[in-house]
Motif scaffolding. Structure first.
Motif, short mmCIF file in Angstrom:
data_model
loop_
_atom_site.label_atom_id
_atom_site.label_comp_id
_atom_site.label_asym_id
_atom_site.label_seq_id
_atom_site.Cartn_x
_atom_site.Cartn_y
_atom_site.Cartn_z
N ASP A 1 -5.57 29.00 16.41
CA ASP A 1 -5.18 29.93 17.16
C ASP A 1 -4.07 29.17 18.50
O ASP A 1 -2.86 29.89 18.28
CB ASP A 1 -5.69 30.99 18.09
CG ASP A 1 -6.43 31.77 16.84
OD1 ASP A 1 -6.06 32.03 15.77
OD2 ASP A 1 -7.48 32.67 17.16
N PHE A 41 -0.84 27.76 16.46
CA PHE A 41 -0.03 28.83 15.98
C PHE A 41 0.69 29.56 16.99
O PHE A 41 1.76 29.65 16.91
CB PHE A 41 -0.66 29.97 15.07
CG PHE A 41 0.00 30.70 14.46
CD1 PHE A 41 0.56 30.31 13.00
CD2 PHE A 41 0.67 31.94 14.59
CE1 PHE A 41 1.28 31.05 12.30
CE2 PHE A 41 1.46 32.81 14.15
CZ PHE A 41 1.96 32.44 12.80
N GLN A 42 0.07 29.65 18.05
CA GLN A 42 0.79 30.18 19.24
C GLN A 42 1.79 29.21 20.08
O GLN A 42 3.01 29.82 20.17
CB GLN A 42 -0.12 30.31 20.49
CG GLN A 42 0.31 31.01 21.87
CD GLN A 42 1.11 32.39 21.48
OE1 GLN A 42 0.64 33.18 20.60
NE2 GLN A 42 2.30 32.86 21.96
N LEU A 73 3.55 27.20 17.87
CA LEU A 73 4.65 27.27 17.02
C LEU A 73 5.49 28.43 17.50
O LEU A 73 6.80 28.42 17.15
CB LEU A 73 4.13 27.59 15.65
CG LEU A 73 3.49 26.31 14.75
CD1 LEU A 73 2.57 26.87 13.37
CD2 LEU A 73 4.29 25.18 14.57
N MET A 74 4.93 29.64 17.61
CA MET A 74 5.70 30.87 17.94
C MET A 74 6.27 30.64 19.32
O MET A 74 7.44 31.23 19.60
CB MET A 74 4.79 32.01 18.18
CG MET A 74 3.83 32.42 16.88
SD MET A 74 4.84 32.98 15.46
CE MET A 74 4.96 31.51 14.62
N GLU A 75 6.13 29.49 20.26
CA GLU A 75 6.78 29.50 21.52
C GLU A 75 7.84 28.32 21.32
O GLU A 75 8.54 27.83 22.47
CB GLU A 75 5.65 28.97 22.42
CG GLU A 75 4.73 30.23 22.91
CD GLU A 75 3.64 29.89 23.76
OE1 GLU A 75 3.74 28.66 24.17
OE2 GLU A 75 2.90 30.70 24.19
N ASP A 116 13.80 32.43 15.58
CA ASP A 116 12.85 33.43 15.04
C ASP A 116 12.51 33.89 13.60
O ASP A 116 11.46 34.36 13.46
CB ASP A 116 13.23 34.81 16.02
CG ASP A 116 13.14 34.39 17.48
OD1 ASP A 116 12.35 33.47 17.75
OD2 ASP A 116 13.66 35.13 18.24
N LYS A 119 9.71 31.74 12.49
CA LYS A 119 8.46 32.27 13.04
C LYS A 119 7.83 33.65 12.59
O LYS A 119 6.66 33.74 12.26
CB LYS A 119 8.68 32.39 14.58
CG LYS A 119 9.14 31.39 15.28
CD LYS A 119 9.34 31.75 16.77
CE LYS A 119 9.82 30.69 17.63
NZ LYS A 119 10.22 30.72 19.00
N ARG A 120 8.74 34.54 12.13
CA ARG A 120 8.28 35.93 11.54
C ARG A 120 7.71 35.34 10.20
O ARG A 120 6.65 36.04 9.80
CB ARG A 120 9.21 36.84 11.29
CG ARG A 120 9.54 37.44 12.90
CD ARG A 120 10.92 38.50 12.72
NE ARG A 120 12.09 38.22 12.22
CZ ARG A 120 13.12 37.82 13.00
NH1 ARG A 120 12.78 37.55 13.92
NH2 ARG A 120 14.11 37.50 12.19
N LEU A 143 4.30 33.75 10.10
CA LEU A 143 3.10 34.84 10.40
C LEU A 143 2.86 35.68 9.38
O LEU A 143 1.55 35.92 8.86
CB LEU A 143 3.62 35.89 11.65
CG LEU A 143 2.75 37.03 12.03
CD1 LEU A 143 1.55 36.49 12.65
CD2 LEU A 143 3.58 37.90 12.87
N ARG A 200 0.40 33.93 7.27
CA ARG A 200 -0.79 33.56 7.68
C ARG A 200 -1.68 34.84 7.47
O ARG A 200 -2.64 34.89 7.43
CB ARG A 200 -0.66 33.24 9.04
CG ARG A 200 -2.05 32.83 9.79
CD ARG A 200 -2.06 32.58 11.30
NE ARG A 200 -1.87 33.85 11.95
CZ ARG A 200 -2.11 34.11 13.26
NH1 ARG A 200 -2.71 33.02 14.08
NH2 ARG A 200 -2.15 35.21 13.92
N SER A 232 7.91 21.81 12.25
CA SER A 232 7.55 22.36 13.40
C SER A 232 6.04 21.81 13.79
O SER A 232 5.86 21.93 14.92
CB SER A 232 7.44 23.94 13.23
OG SER A 232 8.82 24.54 12.67
#
Length: 355
Positions: A200, A203-204, A206-208, A214, A217-218, A221, A224, A296
């Motif tokens: 987790d 993955f967080q 990666l989102m940041e 973006d 990032k979507r 997700l 996943r 990433s």
């Protein structure tokens, strides 16, 4: 003693004769003999006729060259070629590769699998040459092939994948009578390891990532949260709240995945990107997404063993942590056997939850 010798001689003569054999509705010429080690050998030549009279006529031509057949030569008989003549037929490795790959394409094997098959066969040609008769491939050649793959830096897993391709091709030709024997091809033993998943925290991170668009990032997700394989979204369609994945995927059967409203939008966005956007300009859109994910992962300092397929593992692990039945996870992933899915339940889920 004379009687025994005489009967052994008669047996060898009988085995050396070409005889008729019926397989289904068609006739074959069957040549049997014993090699220098006393092993019984068998070669069946298709006579390509349902008529026993015609089969007997063609058997005469086969019998004329039975000695050469025993020595390993293959022949193209008048009913097999346009010239209407008996010719020595050398089935070379290059011809075998091309014919088998065409056979695979006609059977609608996934393009990604065909690419892997072709790579393995190209390596084989590098090792043996393209003009050698297929029948001359020996156990030594297989050992040399493995050494060649090792020298190129392939992992044990990759080597096993390539060996499966070679074995599948040779067994195919053995099955249809173009090869008398298949050399010994054994898989390398690989110690069992837990599936590699994305934590987790990773993955967080990666989102940041500021430098990651973006859109990606979507998309990450979406993968996943659904457990889809890399190229499955591109061949799938959305019906209501469900993604329908066709049997052309690796699963070989239709399966469906329910999406939330946000994930439906991401799926449609990805499909538009693939059909009309930047993805449509790429030779391999899936490969591009995979490379973006790997890049990433390196940016956030993840272990190099983690890769795009780890998202699928992550989906399975997360489902089990939410107390989803192992059989439901099997259906979601499209596994043909629950044994494959059990690799996730055998993990230390307490440690995974802490990650």
């Amino acid at each position: 003693k004379f009687w025994v010798l005489k009967n052994n001689t008669n047996l060898r003569k009988e085995l050396a004769m070409a005889r008729l054999k019926k397989r289904g509705a068609m006739w074959y010429a069957r040549v049997q003999w014993r090699d220098e080690n006393g092993q019984k050998k068998d070669k069946q030549i298709p006579l390509r006729t349902k008529s026993k009279v015609t089969a007997r006529e063609r058997l005469v031509l086969v019998s004329r060259v039975k000695t050469d057949i025993k020595e390993g030569l293959s022949f193209s008989f008048p009913w097999m070629n346009d010239e209407g003549q008996t010719k020595v037929s050398v089935f070379r490795i290059k011809d075998a590769v091309n014919e088998w790959m065409e056979h695979r394409k006609k059977n609608k094997i996934a393009m990604s699998t065909l690419e892997i098959n072709q790579l393995a066969l190209n390596y084989l040609i590098d090792c043996t040459g393209s003009k050698r008769p297929l029948a001359t491939i020996s156990n030594t050649d297989i050992a040399n092939y493995i050494d060649y793959l090792d020298a190129k830096g392939n992992s044990d897993t990759t080597i096993n994948i390539h060996l499966r391709t070679i074995k599948a091709m040779l067994r195919y030709y053995h099955k249809i009578g173009k090869l008398d024997r298949v050399p010994i091809i054994e898989q390398r033993k690989i110690p069992k390891t837990d599936p590699i998943y994305i934590t987790d925290n990773e993955f967080q991170s990666l989102m940041e990532l500021d430098e990651l668009d973006d859109f990606y990032k979507r998309v990450f997700l979406l993968y996943r949260e659904t457990g889809m394989r890399l190229r499955e979204p591109f061949m799938s369609s959305l019906n209501g709240d469900w993604i329908d994945i066709p049997p052309e995927s690796k699963t070989k059967s239709v399966r469906s995945i329910e999406l939330s409203e946000p994930l439906k939008k991401v799926f449609l966005e990805l499909k538009e990107w693939y059909d009309q956007g930047y993805g449509s300009t790429l030779i391999d859109a899936g490969g591009h997404i995979s490379k973006m994910f790997k890049k990433s992962l390196r940016e956030i300092g993840s272990k190099d063993t983690k890769h795009f397929h780890s998202l699928r593992h992550t989906f399975a692990v997360r489902m089990l942590l939410m107390n989803t039945s192992i059989y439901d996870v099997k259906l979601m992933l499209g596994h043909s056997s629950v044994t494959t899915t059990e690799q996730y339940s055998n993990m230390n889920l307490k440690r995974v939850a802490q990650d």
